[in-house]
Design an enzyme around this catalytic site. Structure first.
Site, PDB file in Angstrom:
ATOM      1  N   GLY A 133     -16.024   4.846  -3.855  1.00 58.95           N
ATOM      2  CA  GLY A 133     -15.273   5.450  -2.758  1.00 58.95           C
ATOM      3  C   GLY A 133     -15.047   4.506  -1.591  1.00 58.95           C
ATOM      4  N   ALA A 134     -15.054   3.183  -1.866  1.00 55.87           N
ATOM      5  CA  ALA A 134     -14.870   2.194  -0.794  1.00 55.87           C
ATOM      6  C   ALA A 134     -13.458   1.634  -0.817  1.00 55.87           C
ATOM      7  CB  ALA A 134     -15.886   1.061  -0.951  1.00 55.87           C
ATOM      8  N   GLY A 135     -12.571   2.277  -1.583  1.00 56.42           N
ATOM      9  CA  GLY A 135     -11.204   1.776  -1.696  1.00 56.42           C
ATOM     10  C   GLY A 135     -11.116   0.559  -2.593  1.00 56.42           C
ATOM     11  N   LEU A 136     -12.156   0.310  -3.402  1.00 53.19           N
ATOM     12  CA  LEU A 136     -12.169  -0.861  -4.277  1.00 53.19           C
ATOM     13  C   LEU A 136     -12.086  -0.460  -5.745  1.00 53.19           C
ATOM     14  CD1 LEU A 136     -14.834  -2.937  -2.298  1.00 53.19           C
ATOM     15  CD2 LEU A 136     -12.340  -3.063  -2.137  1.00 53.19           C
ATOM     16  N   SER A 137     -11.778   0.820  -5.980  1.00 46.65           N
ATOM     17  CA  SER A 137     -11.449   1.327  -7.315  1.00 46.65           C
ATOM     18  C   SER A 137     -12.588   1.291  -8.327  1.00 46.65           C
ATOM     19  CB  SER A 137     -10.259   0.570  -7.904  1.00 46.65           C
ATOM     20  OG  SER A 137      -9.098   1.069  -7.370  1.00 46.65           O
ATOM     21  N   ASP A 188      -4.395   0.865  -9.433  1.00 48.23           N
ATOM     22  CA  ASP A 188      -5.791   0.533  -9.694  1.00 48.23           C
ATOM     23  C   ASP A 188      -6.033   0.150 -11.153  1.00 48.23           C
ATOM     24  OD1 ASP A 188      -5.837   1.481  -7.135  1.00 48.23           O
ATOM     25  OD2 ASP A 188      -6.994   3.286  -7.586  1.00 48.23           O
ATOM     26  N   GLU A 220       0.838  -1.213   0.000  1.00 47.73           N
ATOM     27  CA  GLU A 220       0.000   0.000   0.000  1.00 47.73           C
ATOM     28  C   GLU A 220       0.867   1.255   0.000  1.00 47.73           C
ATOM     29  OE1 GLU A 220      -3.282  -0.347  -1.111  1.00 47.73           O
ATOM     30  OE2 GLU A 220      -3.362  -1.788   0.543  1.00 47.73           O
ATOM     31  N   SER A 265     -25.535   7.013 -16.460  1.00 51.99           N
ATOM     32  CA  SER A 265     -25.113   5.992 -15.505  1.00 51.99           C
ATOM     33  C   SER A 265     -26.255   5.733 -14.538  1.00 51.99           C
ATOM     34  CB  SER A 265     -23.893   6.469 -14.722  1.00 51.99           C
ATOM     35  OG  SER A 265     -23.693   5.640 -13.583  1.00 51.99           O
TER      36      SER A 265
END
Ligand code: ADP
Ligand code: MG
Length: 409
Positions: free
Chosen positions: A133-137, A188, A46, A80
């Site tokens: 925005g959950a850190g999962l790109s 990412d 990270e 979207s």
């Protein structure tokens, strides 16, 4: 007892059906095709991408879908399921500072054109089961889906080889850095475009490496090992995230400069570097509060952990990586100072409930954590985390199962 909430991945058929319907109800006629790309989790490594270091991501089964049809002119029209209204612009007007979610999409067309490829306007519909925005790109999943869609309709042929995909990584990264204005380091986009099903991808961000050297697939067979990778979206969102990210990058650049290096990667003795002890000693006179040395210690130790973690996985010893995950989390919590109460709670609770290892993943200050869990213990661990969040009065987290999945296609 609080029932754990699960976020299931859509099948490719389900995602395709959704965007096809959204396209036909938003524009006249049918799309030319449907493409999709995954979100990612980083197993370890990270804040190392912008330090010319190592990362080890896998692709999620959760994907962003796009139905797209080229136009005769240079207009871009986008809808979207996750955004209001129609986003519209002319490609010739796309430039740094372009606003709204369409910047992630039109930015890819802009970057392809900058790289000398001929791309025209298009209409497109997007839908996704990757949380934002959950850190999962979700941003890279969107960019990568657009990249393979435009690659196909413009007949560029880049998505057909890993070398071509490496070019698409550069393109999507420019879109995110220069048009959407997020200074992320390339992990990412590489993960979404280059990961392989059943594999982790060992990424090496040293400059000047070939595609073959910069991304090495490592078989990561969780099923045979009887293991599951559990992702916990903590739903925690903290303010000042962009500023904190920028401050971490700036600290790394300053430390490298003080040491006379191009990047912190060069501290590694294996690359002829001075080693961590000498680096810390040289920084001391410039670092009264010790912050710079803590940042450097995280980056250097994290790169080393990533290499060791990848070696264990390569040897089929995935069940033995737990201690590296915990050491990585402690380093991010104490030295890099990017964890938060919710992320620490997931890690501590998962370990107490029998996980083999756990750590926060992604940029930090909220977002997601991962836990490596024996298949038989998945429900116990999820239950324990859900209960701990409820007891602490926190928003309920969301759980995802993350078998290493397929790249953008
Ligand atoms: P992360 O990549 O960790 O999910 P980011 O802040 O980098 O978070 O990216 C999230 C942004 O990407 C959203 O705010 C939105 O602008 C854009 N985005 C991602 N997926 C979609 C989608 N399906 N529809 C519209 N915009 C999207
Ligand atoms: Mg992102």
């Amino acid at each position: 007892m609080t029932e754990p909430q699960w976020l299931e991945a859509w099948s490719v058929e389900e995602g395709a059906r959704r965007v096809d319907e959204l396209f036909t109800s938003s524009f006249d006629g049918s799309p030319e095709g449907v493409w999709s790309a995954p979100g990612r989790v980083n197993l370890i490594g990270e804040h190392t991408d912008y330090n010319a270091g190592l990362c080890l991501p896998t692709a999620l089964p959760h994907r962003t879908f796009i139905a797209l049809r080229p136009r005769e002119d240079d207009r871009v029209r986008l809808v979207s399921a996750q955004a209001e209204g129609v986003w519209e612009a002319n490609l010739s007007d796309i430039a740094p500072g372009t606003r709204g979610w369409g910047a992630y999409v039109a930015g890819v067309a802009w970057a392809l054109a900058e790289a000398g490829h001929k791309v025209g306007g298009f209409d497109a519909a997007v839908d996704s089961c990757v949380p934002f925005g959950a850190g999962l790109s979700s941003s890279a999943a969107l960019e990568a889906a657009v990249a393979v869609a435009l690659d196909a309709v413009a007949g560029l042929g880049l998505a057909g080889s890993d070398t071509g995909r490496t070019e698409l990584v550069a393109v999507t990264r420019r879109a995110e850095n220069e048009i959407a204005g997020a200074p992320t380091g390339g992990l990412d986009q590489s993960a979404s475009l280059r990961c392989r099903e059943g594999h982790a991808l060992l990424l090496d961000f040293r400059p000047g490496l070939s595609a073959l050297e910069s991304g090495v697939p490592v078989p990561f067979d969780l099923d045979t090992a009887g293991l599951t990778l559990l992702v916990v979206d903590t739903k925690a969102e903290h303010s000042h995230v962009d500023g904190e990210y920028g401050a971490r990058r700036a600290a790394c650049e300053r430390a490298a400069k003080l040491l006379g290096l191009d990047s912190l990667r060069e501290i590694a003795p294996a690359l002829g570097g001075m080693g961590i002890d000498r680096a810390l000693a040289e920084l001391e006179p410039h670092d009264a509060d010790g912050v710079l040395r803590r940042r450097v210690r995280h980056v250097v130790s994290e790169i080393d952990r990533t290499a060791r973690f990848a070696n264990l996985v390569r040897e089929g010893r995935a069940a033995d990586v737990g201690p590296f995950m915990l050491a990585s989390h402690a380093s991010m919590r104490d030295d890099y100072e990017i964890s938060c109460r919710e992320l620490d709670l997931v890690v501590d609770t998962a370990m107490a409930a029998g996980a083999l290892g756990a750590r926060m993943t992604g940029g930090g200050f909220g977002g997601s954590a991962i836990a490596l869990v024996n298949q038989a213990d998945v429900d116990t661990v999820a239950q324990a985390v859900a209960d701990a969040f409820a007891d602490a009065g926190l928003t309920a987290p969301v759980f995802l199962l993350a078998p290493p999945s397929a790249p953008a296609a």
